[in-house]
Structure formats: structure tokens, C-alpha cells
Design a protein around this motif. Structure first.
Motif, PDB file in Angstrom:
ATOM      1  N   ASP A  78       0.851  -1.192   0.000  1.00 29.29           N
ATOM      2  CA  ASP A  78       0.000   0.000   0.000  1.00 29.29           C
ATOM      3  C   ASP A  78       0.885   1.239   0.000  1.00 29.29           C
ATOM      4  OD1 ASP A  78      -2.141  -1.686   0.102  1.00 29.29           O
ATOM      5  OD2 ASP A  78      -2.667  -1.262   2.182  1.00 29.29           O
ATOM      6  N   PRO A 104      -4.946   7.834 -12.559  1.00 32.26           N
ATOM      7  CA  PRO A 104      -4.746   6.376 -12.662  1.00 32.26           C
ATOM      8  C   PRO A 104      -4.062   5.937 -13.948  1.00 32.26           C
ATOM      9  CG  PRO A 104      -6.914   6.869 -11.787  1.00 32.26           C
ATOM     10  CD  PRO A 104      -6.340   8.177 -12.225  1.00 32.26           C
ATOM     11  N   LEU A 107      -0.388   6.641 -13.695  1.00 36.48           N
ATOM     12  CA  LEU A 107       0.185   5.714 -12.727  1.00 36.48           C
ATOM     13  C   LEU A 107       0.396   4.339 -13.348  1.00 36.48           C
ATOM     14  CD1 LEU A 107       1.056   4.798  -9.920  1.00 36.48           C
ATOM     15  CD2 LEU A 107      -1.357   4.582  -9.297  1.00 36.48           C
ATOM     16  N   LEU A 159      -1.198  -3.269 -10.652  1.00 37.34           N
ATOM     17  CA  LEU A 159      -1.918  -2.215  -9.948  1.00 37.34           C
ATOM     18  C   LEU A 159      -3.267  -2.787  -9.528  1.00 37.34           C
ATOM     19  CD1 LEU A 159      -2.069   0.751  -9.081  1.00 37.34           C
ATOM     20  CD2 LEU A 159      -2.955   1.296 -11.362  1.00 37.34           C
ATOM     21  N   ASP A 161      -5.375  -1.497  -7.013  1.00 40.24           N
ATOM     22  CA  ASP A 161      -6.405  -0.540  -6.615  1.00 40.24           C
ATOM     23  C   ASP A 161      -5.812   0.868  -6.607  1.00 40.24           C
ATOM     24  OD1 ASP A 161      -8.981   0.226  -5.716  1.00 40.24           O
ATOM     25  OD2 ASP A 161      -8.248   0.330  -3.661  1.00 40.24           O
ATOM     26  N   VAL A 162      -6.649   1.853  -6.944  1.00 47.06           N
ATOM     27  CA  VAL A 162      -6.272   3.263  -6.866  1.00 47.06           C
ATOM     28  C   VAL A 162      -7.416   4.019  -6.229  1.00 47.06           C
ATOM     29  CG1 VAL A 162      -5.519   5.324  -8.116  1.00 47.06           C
ATOM     30  CG2 VAL A 162      -4.962   3.068  -9.018  1.00 47.06           C
ATOM     31  N   ASP A 165      -4.927   9.615  -3.577  1.00 48.23           N
ATOM     32  CA  ASP A 165      -3.462   9.625  -3.509  1.00 48.23           C
ATOM     33  C   ASP A 165      -2.897   8.311  -2.978  1.00 48.23           C
ATOM     34  OD1 ASP A 165      -4.353   9.850  -0.931  1.00 48.23           O
ATOM     35  OD2 ASP A 165      -3.293  11.712  -0.473  1.00 48.23           O
ATOM     36  N   ARG A 166      -3.697   7.258  -2.994  1.00 49.29           N
ATOM     37  CA  ARG A 166      -3.259   5.950  -2.507  1.00 49.29           C
ATOM     38  C   ARG A 166      -3.419   4.892  -3.593  1.00 49.29           C
ATOM     39  NH1 ARG A 166      -2.918   5.741   3.218  1.00 49.29           N
ATOM     40  NH2 ARG A 166      -3.623   7.678   4.195  1.00 49.29           N
ATOM     41  N   CYS A 167      -2.583   3.872  -3.515  1.00 48.37           N
ATOM     42  CA  CYS A 167      -2.743   2.738  -4.430  1.00 48.37           C
ATOM     43  C   CYS A 167      -2.225   1.482  -3.750  1.00 48.37           C
ATOM     44  CB  CYS A 167      -2.008   2.972  -5.758  1.00 48.37           C
ATOM     45  SG  CYS A 167      -0.228   2.676  -5.702  1.00 48.37           S
ATOM     46  N   ARG A 168      -2.614   0.349  -4.303  1.00 50.63           N
ATOM     47  CA  ARG A 168      -2.123  -0.944  -3.837  1.00 50.63           C
ATOM     48  C   ARG A 168      -1.503  -1.675  -5.017  1.00 50.63           C
ATOM     49  NH1 ARG A 168      -5.621  -4.733   0.014  1.00 50.63           N
ATOM     50  NH2 ARG A 168      -4.803  -3.153   1.445  1.00 50.63           N
ATOM     51  N   LEU A 169      -0.304  -2.192  -4.801  1.00 50.08           N
ATOM     52  CA  LEU A 169       0.419  -2.932  -5.825  1.00 50.08           C
ATOM     53  C   LEU A 169       0.638  -4.366  -5.397  1.00 50.08           C
ATOM     54  CD1 LEU A 169       3.312  -0.397  -6.586  1.00 50.08           C
ATOM     55  CD2 LEU A 169       1.149  -0.615  -7.821  1.00 50.08           C
TER      56      LEU A 169
END
Length: 301
Positions: A78, A104, A107, A159, A161-162, A165-169
Motif C-alpha cells: 500500500d 490512474p 500511474l 496495480l 487498486d487506486v 493519492d493511494r494505491c495498492r500494488l
């Protein structure tokens, strides 16, 4: 007054789901106490911030822990963009803030250059050493030293989730990859900064966190029930081909002597006399050389 702890020989592998806020060594010692295991080790540290799969080795299984250190690993990470910390994760102090002005699509496009073989400069807050001193000790003193970029491989970078200003990889990577550095390099390519807010290791080689147990679960079990979570030492060798030796050859191998076999060159797990004998390597001439020999360990194959 409680009696002294009685430690015993325990041979096996425990797939532990390490909680956040605990060092890998603290998790190992807690698990050792649950099994009264006289000897134990882990197969590579997880930062206190990180949770997830931490394979632990007891007894004879510790002889194979080094083989898992080189395995590929998978993480769910995260990220929070717009804030940089001195450690690269949420445990550090904020050292920089910057605007987040990408979407997104940008990104997703920025992930592509980070896939495959890349080079990373290890973070100062790491266990790597400079002149015998861990870099994190120098970092805590405000000292920054030059680090040499290292080659690593990002096998998969998804990727998941977006949200603002946050994302999960999801990252599957080679040994020596720093996910904190990957997050910072990604943000830098977008003209931004970032740090990890959470990190979870979901796989080490063929081992998966779905098959792991937590310390809380172990605490709630009887000693007999805990034993059911222990896997055989050859759990760490399942990716290697198996060779089965007859009695005479098995005895020679068990005493550290090479034996002739009809097998392809390379590393292998070796069995004989209805038990695991150890790790071997077949050379081009068909000679099976003992690399790590164990004593009196039941086979799981």
C-alpha cells in the motif's frame, strides 16, 4: 516458582503469518517457545511494519533455510503519494511533501519501466553493511553513505487498486528487492514522492500465506494440535527433483560420500532408508555429491 523451560529437538518447517509491529526474530522466538524447539531460524527477515509469510525452520530444517533466501517473493504493498519519510515507510519521519497531480492512467503507465530487470539503490534504512556497520545504524546518526545500485528482477507488478493519492500494488520479485525503494522510484518517475503505509508478504517461492498460521492461533491450540502445523524439513526443497537411493548408496551419502546415479545434473533432494538424507548435487559425470546431510529426519515425499 515455575520450572525451567525444557527445550527439545524439533525438526520441521512452520509457515508463520507474522503480525505487524513485531521483528522477525521476535516472531521466531515466540514460535520456538510454543514448540519448545531447541534450534530455530528464519528464511529472511520481514520489517516490523510488514506482515505475512515468514517460513521458520526448526532443527535439521535450518540446514535448508539458505535455499529459500534466494527464492522469489510476492508482496501486496500500500502506497501513499505526496509524502516521503526517511525510512520509506510509515515507521519513519516525514521529510518531504509534494503535490499529487497525476491520474490512474499515468500511474499505470509508470509501472511498465519498472517491470523486468531493473537496478535499485538500497535504502539507508537497511541491514546492508558499510565497513562492518549496518546502514540503518548510520542512518540513525544522520550519516548517509554512497550505495552501489544492484540488479534485481520484477517478475510481476500489478496495480490492484487506486483511490485518490493511494494505491495498492502486487509485486513478485527476486531476492534483494526493496519494495520501499520500488515505491519511491515509481513516485519519482511521476514527479512525486511516496512511502509505504502497509506491506504484506503473500508468497515465498512455492509457499503461500494462505497455508500459514498466526501466533494467536498457535497460542489457542494444545501442544498436540500445534504439531499438526509443522511440515517436514523437505518442504523447503519441493521445487527440486527427488532421488531415491538403495541401502548401500544411502549409507554412503549419509556419511558424506559421493555416489553414482543415473540422473540429470543439478541440485536434488535425496532420500533413502525411508527418510530424507539431505540436499545433493549431480555433476556432469553422474556423481551425486552431498551438499547438506541431515540425520534421522522423516520424509514428506
Amino acid at each position: 516458582m515455575a520450572g525451567r523451560k525444557v527445550w527439545r529437538r524439533v525438526d520441521g518447517v512452520l509457515l508463520l503469518d507474522k503480525p505487524t509491529g513485531m521483528t522477525s526474530n521476535s516472531a521466531l522466538q515466540a514460535a520456538r517457545r510454543f514448540f519448545s524447539a531447541a534450534k530455530g531460524g528464519h528464511t529472511g527477515t520481514l520489517d516490523p511494519l510488514a506482515s505475512g509469510l515468514l517460513p521458520l525452520c526448526f532443527g535439521e530444517a535450518t540446514k535448508f533455510s539458505v535455499d529459500l533466501l534466494a527464492a522469489d517473493k510476492t508482496y501486496d504493498a500500500d502506497l501513499l503519494f505526496g509524502v516521503q519519510t526517511d525510512t520509506g515507510d510509515a515507521d519513519g519521519m516525514v521529510v518531504r511533501r509534494c503535490p499529487v497531480d497525476f491520474g490512474p492512467a499515468e500511474l499505470a503507465a509508470a509501472l511498465e519501466p519498472l517491470r523486468g530487470g531493473i537496478r535499485q539503490i538500497p535504502p539507508m534504512y537497511s541491514a546492508l553493511k558499510k565497513d562492518g556497520k549496518p546502514l540503518y545504524d548510520l542512518a540513525r546518526q544522520g550519516i548517509e553513505v554512497e550505495r552501489v545500485a544492484r540488479a534485481v528482477t520484477i517478475h510481476e507488478l500489478l496495480l490492484l487498486d487506486v483511490a485518490g493519492d493511494r494505491c495498492r500494488l502486487r509485486v513478485t520479485c527476486s531476492k534483494g528487492t526493496y519494495i520501499r525503494t520500488l515505491a519511491e522510484d515509481l513516485a519519482s518517475s511521476l514527479g512525486c514522492c511516496a512511502h509505504l503505509t502497509a506491506l504484506r508478504r503473500t508468497a515465498v517461492g512455492a509457499l503461500n500465506v494462505a497455508d500459514a498460521v498466526t501466533l494467536d492461533q498457535l497460542a489457542a491450540l494444545s501442544e498436540e494440535a500445534r504439531g499438526q502445523w509443522l511440515r517436514a524439513p523437505d518442504t523447503l526443497l519441493q521445487s527440486l527433483p527427488a532421488i531415491y537411493l538403495a541401502d548401500d548408496a544411502a549409507r554412503r551419502f549419509a556419511h558424506g560420500n559421493p555416489v553414482s546415479v543415473a540422473a540429470a545434473p543439478g541440485q536434488c533432494r535425496v532420500y533413502g532408508e525411508q527418510r530424507l538424507l539431505g540436499l545433493g548435487e549431480v555433476d556432469a559425470a553422474g556423481s551425486l555429491q552431498p551438499r547438506r546431510v541431515v540425520g534421522g529426519v522423516a520424509a514428506d515425499a
